[in-house]
Design an enzyme around this catalytic site. Structure first.
Site, short mmCIF file in Angstrom:
data_model
loop_
_atom_site.label_atom_id
_atom_site.label_comp_id
_atom_site.label_asym_id
_atom_site.label_seq_id
_atom_site.Cartn_x
_atom_site.Cartn_y
_atom_site.Cartn_z
N LYS A 269 0.85 -1.20 0.00
CA LYS A 269 0.00 0.00 0.00
C LYS A 269 0.88 1.24 0.00
O LYS A 269 1.90 1.28 0.69
CB LYS A 269 -0.88 0.01 1.27
CG LYS A 269 -2.02 -0.98 1.24
CD LYS A 269 -2.87 -0.87 2.50
CE LYS A 269 -3.96 -1.93 2.55
NZ LYS A 269 -4.99 -1.78 1.53
N GLU A 341 -6.30 -9.81 1.05
CA GLU A 341 -5.94 -10.90 1.98
C GLU A 341 -7.05 -11.25 2.96
O GLU A 341 -7.09 -12.36 3.48
CB GLU A 341 -4.66 -10.52 2.76
CG GLU A 341 -4.87 -9.63 3.99
CD GLU A 341 -5.49 -8.28 3.68
OE1 GLU A 341 -5.34 -7.80 2.54
OE2 GLU A 341 -6.12 -7.71 4.59
N ARG A 343 -10.25 -11.81 2.49
CA ARG A 343 -11.10 -12.90 2.00
C ARG A 343 -10.37 -14.24 2.11
O ARG A 343 -11.00 -15.28 2.19
CB ARG A 343 -11.55 -12.60 0.57
CG ARG A 343 -10.42 -12.44 -0.42
CD ARG A 343 -10.84 -11.69 -1.69
NE ARG A 343 -11.01 -10.25 -1.43
CZ ARG A 343 -11.42 -9.38 -2.33
NH1 ARG A 343 -11.71 -9.76 -3.55
NH2 ARG A 343 -11.56 -8.09 -2.02
N1 BES Z 1 -7.90 -3.85 4.48
C1 BES Z 1 -8.13 -3.48 3.14
C2 BES Z 1 -9.43 -2.73 2.94
C3 BES Z 1 -9.54 -1.38 3.60
C4 BES Z 1 -9.26 -0.24 2.89
C5 BES Z 1 -9.96 -1.28 4.91
C6 BES Z 1 -9.37 0.99 3.50
C7 BES Z 1 -10.08 -0.04 5.51
C8 BES Z 1 -9.80 1.10 4.81
C9 BES Z 1 -8.17 -4.72 2.25
O1 BES Z 1 -7.40 -5.80 2.65
C10 BES Z 1 -7.69 -4.31 0.91
O2 BES Z 1 -6.57 -3.95 0.79
N2 BES Z 1 -8.59 -4.36 -0.08
C11 BES Z 1 -8.28 -4.01 -1.40
C12 BES Z 1 -8.93 -5.07 -2.26
C13 BES Z 1 -8.46 -5.12 -3.66
C14 BES Z 1 -6.99 -5.46 -3.77
C15 BES Z 1 -9.28 -6.17 -4.40
C16 BES Z 1 -8.85 -2.63 -1.69
O3 BES Z 1 -9.85 -2.25 -1.09
O4 BES Z 1 -8.26 -1.91 -2.48
ZN ZN Z 2 -7.07 -5.90 4.71
ZN ZN Z 3 -5.40 -5.69 1.99
#
Ligand code: BES
Ligand code: ZN
Ligand code: ZN
Length: 490
Positions: A269, A341, A343
């Site tokens: 990220k 991750e 899921r």
């Molecule tokens: N933990 C994140 C989702 C999230 C984003 C929670 C912002 C709280 C605030 C999750 O694991 C994630 O990174 N999701 C990705 C999914 C994508 C790669 C399909 C996302 O939301 O971009």
């Molecule tokens: Zn996450």
């Molecule tokens: Zn994530």
């Protein structure tokens, strides 16, 4: 801090009297005669009941300072349990600097007073929360009230409801504490310790089982192990079984995503997206919050809480995009994005626990997607389900908690797009856009056909800015809703 409910005002340092606009006479009739007389002209001249107006009068009563706050609620018919809660939160914020040891909250005779007292006081407690364990300087630690009195008429607001209010507020505080605790301390191992501590509150009703890395490998839980592989912290799957004279022979499963830090893995990220990722275990923390309510109130229920916890980092053993992992249920998953991750850890937890416990239904809570925040923002959890009736139950729960939920579609297309190119499934599919639904569609493959609700709490469990009900950080959502959900099965 003590919360007491009294049928008569005794003595406090501050009094809070809620008033609707155009309300004829507020609950001043609960004040002692002499005090009522003294403030009558002030009420007449200054108190309008306009929304968000807080009028205060400071006086000396029985040789002690006393402050009386009149809190405007606005037009009566525009109010609801949510607005009562927010008004309570705003009041807490408006008076907290005074550090009154004892505060008395009065009912509002205009409103359905039970609901008013419950939600206003809950909001007051929520607005008063501060995460202050980490200051070295003790002075920065916030004063906590010695006593909060709830003044009620004899037939309003039962003892049971007061106990419930206290249990819910404490669970919200606890859930917030767990989520706000820094990720170097709140590891999967620490979550397992917390689970054991919660179980100790009701050792006769709650049994805890913990799978460490070795046990996870023995059970061939390749998805959770894949996520944890990039971290030196071990992963944990935690089971909390609460059981007391249940009406239903089948248990209710409540699962939570417990990523104690989500760096994204090799799909790392960037700045502005990584800072708050200690909050990625809010689902797990909500499971523990619910268990605390159960441990305190001891309802006749059979609930199994499951926490699937790992840290998503990018060490040398981290899973790579392109890796294919084998899930507990034997299905293979191509890792197309290491940042999807949640899921994965939930996939193993859901397939194992539905197979083992054959539940009445399963509900999972997960900070699963940023896409859910884009769709619904920070006050409404997105819900994916395979069962309309069950969703109706959740809507009822959400009305009773004044926390919001909204359905997201689970279409055939989404269900098909989870299929892999060279494996059974992939954890991310390019070009679909409905990220929150796609997360749900992946999870559905692991629930063995049981009635199921998936709550995406990415937006609701954490607030990037202070609100009347919460400082910046963990909100404790959706603990109250989940409690109202399981309560319907007592
Ligand atoms: N933990 C994140 C989702 C999230 C984003 C929670 C912002 C709280 C605030 C999750 O694991 C994630 O990174 N999701 C990705 C999914 C994508 C790669 C399909 C996302 O939301 O971009
Ligand atoms: Zn996450
Ligand atoms: Zn994530």
């Amino acid at each position: 801090m003590q919360i007491s409910d009294l049928t008569k005002y005794k003595q406090a340092d501050a009094i809070i009297i809620p008033v609707f606009s155009k309300q004829k006479g507020c609950a001043t009739d609960l004040l002692p005669e002499d005090l009522r007389k003294e403030i009558k002209p002030i009420v007449k001249a200054r108190v309008s009941g306009k929304k968000d107006e807080i009028e205060v009068t400071h006086l000396i009563y029985k040789k002690k300072p006393l402050s009386i706050y009149f809190v405007g609620l606005g037009v009566e018919k525009d109010n609801c349990s949510y607005s009562f809660k927010v008004a309570g939160g705003k009041t807490a914020n408006a008076i907290k600097d005074h550090k009154y040891p004892k505060v008395a909250i009065f009912p509002n005779h205009g409103a359905d007073s039970k609901e008013f007292l419950f939600f206003f006081t809950l909001g007051f407690l929520m607005g008063n929360y501060k995460f202050d364990y980490y200051y070295a300087d003790k002075k920065k630690k916030q004063h906590h009230y010695k006593e909060i009195q709830i003044i009620r008429a004899a037939n309003e607001f039962s003892k049971e409801r007061k106990k419930e209010l206290e249990a819910i507020a404490k669970a919200i505080y606890y859930t917030r504490d767990l989520v706000n605790t820094p990720p170097n301390e709140m590891t999967p191992t620490q979550l397992a310790r917390e689970a054991k501590a919660v179980a100790k509150l009701a050792p006769k009703q709650i049994k805890v089982t913990v799978f460490d890395d070795k046990k996870l490998a023995k059970h061939k839980m390749g998805l959770i192990l894949g996520v944890g592989a990039g971290s030196d912290e071990e992963s944990r799957m935690i089971f909390l079984e609460y059981k007391k004279k249940p009406k239903n022979s089948k248990p209710i499963l409540i699962a939570g995503k417990g990523i104690t830090f989500d760096a994204g893995g090799l799909n790392i990220k960037p700045t502005n997206y990584i800072e708050d990722m200690k909050s990625d275990m809010a689902g797990a923390a909500s499971v523990l919050g619910l268990m605390r309510i159960l441990a305190t109130l001891k309802p006749d229920l059979h609930v199994i809480g499951i926490i699937s916890s790992a840290e998503n980092l990018l060490g040398a053993k981290a899973m790579r995009p392109g890796d294919i992992l084998k899930a507990y249920n034997g299905k293979t998953v191509e890792i197309t994005n290491t940042d999807a991750e949640g899921r994965l850890v939930l996939g193993d937890a859901l397939s194992y626990s539905t197979e083992k416990y054959k539940p009445l239904f399963v509900l999972d809570m997960a900070t699963l997607t940023g896409a859910c925040i884009a769709a619904l923002s920070y006050e409404t959890s997105g819900v994916v389900t395979n069962n309309e009736k069950l969703f109706k139950k959740l809507q009822t729960a959400s009305e009773r908690s004044a926390e919001f939920v909204w359905p997201l579609p689970l279409t055939k297309t989404f269900q098909e797009k989870v299929s892999g190119d060279i494996s059974d499934y992939k954890n991310w599919t390019a070009g679909i856009s409905a990220g929150a639904s796609m997360g749900g569609a992946f999870l559905e493959k692991f629930i063995n056909g049981y009635p199921w609700l998936h709550m995406d709490i990415a937006g609701t469990s954490w607030t990037p800015e202070k609100t009347p009900l919460s400082p910046k950080g963990a909100t404790g959502t959706p603990v109250h809703t989940i409690w109202e959900m399981v309560k319907q099965y007592c």
